[in-house]
Scaffold this active site. Structure first.
Site, PDB file in Angstrom:
ATOM      1  N   ASP A   1       0.657  -1.119  -0.045  1.00 55.24           N
ATOM      2  CA  ASP A   1       0.130   0.143   0.077  1.00 55.24           C
ATOM      3  C   ASP A   1       0.912   1.136   0.103  1.00 55.24           C
ATOM      4  O   ASP A   1       1.726   1.471   0.793  1.00 55.24           O
ATOM      5  CB  ASP A   1      -0.894  -0.100   1.203  1.00 55.24           C
TER       6      ASP A   1
ATOM      7  N   GLU B   1       1.311  -0.498  -5.023  1.00 54.06           N
ATOM      8  CA  GLU B   1       0.496   0.623  -5.335  1.00 54.06           C
ATOM      9  C   GLU B   1       1.550   1.947  -5.242  1.00 54.06           C
ATOM     10  O   GLU B   1       1.813   2.331  -4.111  1.00 54.06           O
ATOM     11  CB  GLU B   1      -0.478   1.090  -4.285  1.00 54.06           C
TER      12      GLU B   1
HETATM   13  C1  GLC Z   1      -4.536   2.816  -0.657  1.00 56.30           C
HETATM   14  C2  GLC Z   1      -5.746   2.255  -0.678  1.00 56.30           C
HETATM   15  C3  GLC Z   1      -6.983   2.833  -0.167  1.00 56.30           C
HETATM   16  C4  GLC Z   1      -6.696   3.275   1.217  1.00 56.30           C
HETATM   17  C5  GLC Z   1      -5.363   4.119   1.584  1.00 56.30           C
HETATM   18  C6  GLC Z   1      -4.741   4.345   2.827  1.00 56.30           C
HETATM   19  O1  GLC Z   1      -4.448   4.074  -1.256  1.00 56.30           O
HETATM   20  O2  GLC Z   1      -5.764   1.606  -1.839  1.00 56.30           O
HETATM   21  O3  GLC Z   1      -7.895   2.112  -0.232  1.00 56.30           O
HETATM   22  O4  GLC Z   1      -7.573   4.234   1.639  1.00 56.30           O
HETATM   23  O5  GLC Z   1      -4.148   3.379   0.660  1.00 56.30           O
HETATM   24  O6  GLC Z   1      -4.460   3.120   3.332  1.00 56.30           O
END
Ligand code: GLC
Length: 539
Positions: free
Chosen positions: A199, A240
């Protein structure tokens, strides 16, 4: 030797909470998910990515973790997780889990100890005695989140939170925190996962501390990869990281950092292309794609559990996408995105939906699908923020809650979409399995074609100019094979002229909706939103 399974994997993303409830409490759980592996296997996915399922106050759909070493009791037990992972492996499905270590929930015992001044945990989060001047800048959820620094009443200092104020950023510059992250990874690897969807990676690498100098954020990614490969050689980091292409080398390294990165810029170009009915935005992007290490990979996707982030488009382009797919204010979110599912955005038009999946699968990378999109589920705009796209999976048209749960509808974790053309009576997995031209069956066939075209995962595509701006034609070669995919993005028929440089002497359809290349004329007629895949060389 590396195991490069992710070059050609097909990933299916599931939120345990909304997939299948097995015990009638209205909340999806691991037993329920395990009982639905048939669906994922039938679709042809090869890997499952689970959204966070750890104990959590659940104020950000589980991305606010309160214990990294357990399963939230609402979803089952660690034992149920292991049973699920075993059942998935029995079917040849790998499992990735979310690793959310940019921040923890403020309810996590580490944060509670840190705010109480416990010497062991004092430095585990990012604290300041005074509020930095830029505290109101860089919020991730504008309109909902006001600041990135919040005063803690106990410690009487400010803690940093890139995301919501209930998600305090861990201080990754602290070596003890980094050690703990490895322990967390080691734990889940020992339970059989094949890696992590990591993440918020760019935020994790932000270095806000001066106390632990010598820490080199991007190099840290190499340490993580080394750790992973020692523990389990096939394990990957799927990041991500919504980064511009120029920054890719920092994140991929020489192939020794992240294995896979979600291609957010490409996702935005796809929606611009769909909005215009023109191939240009995607074709130009593909032409400019940087080379990446051979062991690295992009992840391609249409939708995920968040809003579509259109922040990297120019203002005018974003307006075009908003006008086409989310004209109402309620559909837009955080000044940059759309909180909608794919099917309603594309008007529920199955030809257009299949074309969109086909484009995604033909582009370089590892495709990732968001559960429910394969059957064309819709969103529920009455739910807050991104919850609109997180309604329960629609299994059957004839059961209450679409077969998701036996609980009373009011007790379900979120309401199942029941009304309108996307309601579960019309859109459900059972019906689509039986109808051979359903969206599910088309996506399944596409996935089958994609799995038979390893060139797409390994090679770098070349854009072929076929003389019609609506048509995206990509030719991808790898070793002795070569594949050609042709997509008409417009709502009108198109004629593609295949250039002389393309060797058609051994052309065979790989996935066909009936259009044939006219060998003499070197033309291909496509219906509105039509597409064809061909093998030009190789088996
Ligand atoms: C990432 C996740 C999202 C979440 C954020 C904070 O962007 O995809 O859903 O709110 O991280 O953890």
């Amino acid at each position: 030797m590396f195991n490069l399974w992710y070059k050609n994997a097909v990933v299916y993303c599931v939120d345990v909470e909304t997939f299948q409830d097995s015990d009638g409490d209205g909340i999806g759980d691991f037993k329920g998910l395990t009982s639905r592996l048939d669906h994922i296997e039938a679709l042809g996915a090869t890997c499952i990515w689970l959204l966070p399922f750890y104990p959590s106050p659940n104020r950000d759909n589980g991305y606010d973790v309160a214990d990294y070493y357990n399963v939230d009791p609402r979803y089952g037990t660690l034992g149920d997780f292991v049973e699920f992972a075993h059942a998935a492996h029995e079917r040849g499905l790998r499992v990735l889990v979310d690793l959310v270590v940019n921040h923890s929930s403020i309810e996590h015992p580490w944060f509670q100890a840190s705010r109480a001044g416990d010497p062991k945990y004092r430095d585990w989060y990012v604290w300041r005695k005074t509020k930095p001047e830029d505290a109101e800048k860089g919020v991730i959820f504008p309109g909902v989140q006001k600041t990135t620094w919040t005063r803690d009443t106990k410690r009487k200092e400010y803690y940093f939170h890139r995301f919501y104020e209930h998600q305090a950023d861990l201080n990754i510059a602290n070596p003890q925190v980094r050690e703990e992250i490895e322990r967390i990874m080691g734990f889940w690897l020992a339970l059989g996962v094949s890696g992590f969807r990591m993440d918020a990676v760019p935020f994790m690498l932000e270095d806000l501390s001066s106390a632990h100098s010598g820490w080199e954020p991007h190099r840290y990614l190499s340490q993580l990869q080394t750790f992973l490969s020692w523990r389990r050689s096939e394990a990957i980091l799927l990041a991500e990281a919504n980064i511009p292409m120029e920054e890719a080398p920092d994140y991929f390294g020489t192939g020794d950092r992240l294995h896979v990165i979600f291609n957010f810029p490409l996702n935005q170009k796809m929606f611009l292309a769909f909005a215009r009915g023109e191939a240009g935005p995607v074709a130009d992007f593909v032409k400019a794609l940087p080379d990446i290490p051979q062991t690295a990979q992009w992840a391609t996707f249409l939708r995920n559990h968040d809003e579509i982030d259109l922040g990297r488009l120019e203002d005018g382009e974003r307006e075009e996408v908003f006008a086409a797919f989310g004209p109402e204010e309620d559909m837009q979110l955080y000044d940059r995105g759309l909180r909608r599912r794919l099917a309603p955005m594309l008007g529920g038009d199955e030809r257009r939906l299949a074309m969109a999946f086909s484009v995604m699968l033909a582009l370089p990378g590892m495709p990732v699908l968001w559960y429910g999109d394969e059957i064309g589920m819709g969103e529920d705009l009455s739910l807050s923020e991104r919850h609109a796209v997180r309604t329960p999976m629609q299994w059957r048209g004839t059961l209450p809650n679409g077969g998701f749960s036996d609980a009373a509808p009011k007790d379900c974790v979120r309401p199942v979409v029941a009304d309108g053309p996307f309601g579960y009576r019309h859109i459900n997995a059972e019906r689509q399995m039986l109808e051979i031209d359903s969206l599910f069956c088309r996506v399944r066939n596409l996935i089958r074609a994609r799995r038979g075209a390893a060139e797409i995962g390994w090679g770098k595509p070349e854009v072929v100019d076929v003389g019609d701006p609506a048509v995206l034609a990509l030719r991808t070669g790898w070793q002795d094979g070569e594949v050609l995919t042709v997509h008409n993005m417009a709502d009108r028929p198109a004629l593609a002229r295949l250039p002389d440089g393309l060797d058609l002497s051994d052309v065979r359809p790989l996935l066909s909706s009936g259009a044939r290349i006219d060998g003499e004329e070197r033309t291909l007629r496509l219906d509105a939103y039509g597409f064809e895949w061909f093998r030009l060389k190789g088996k």
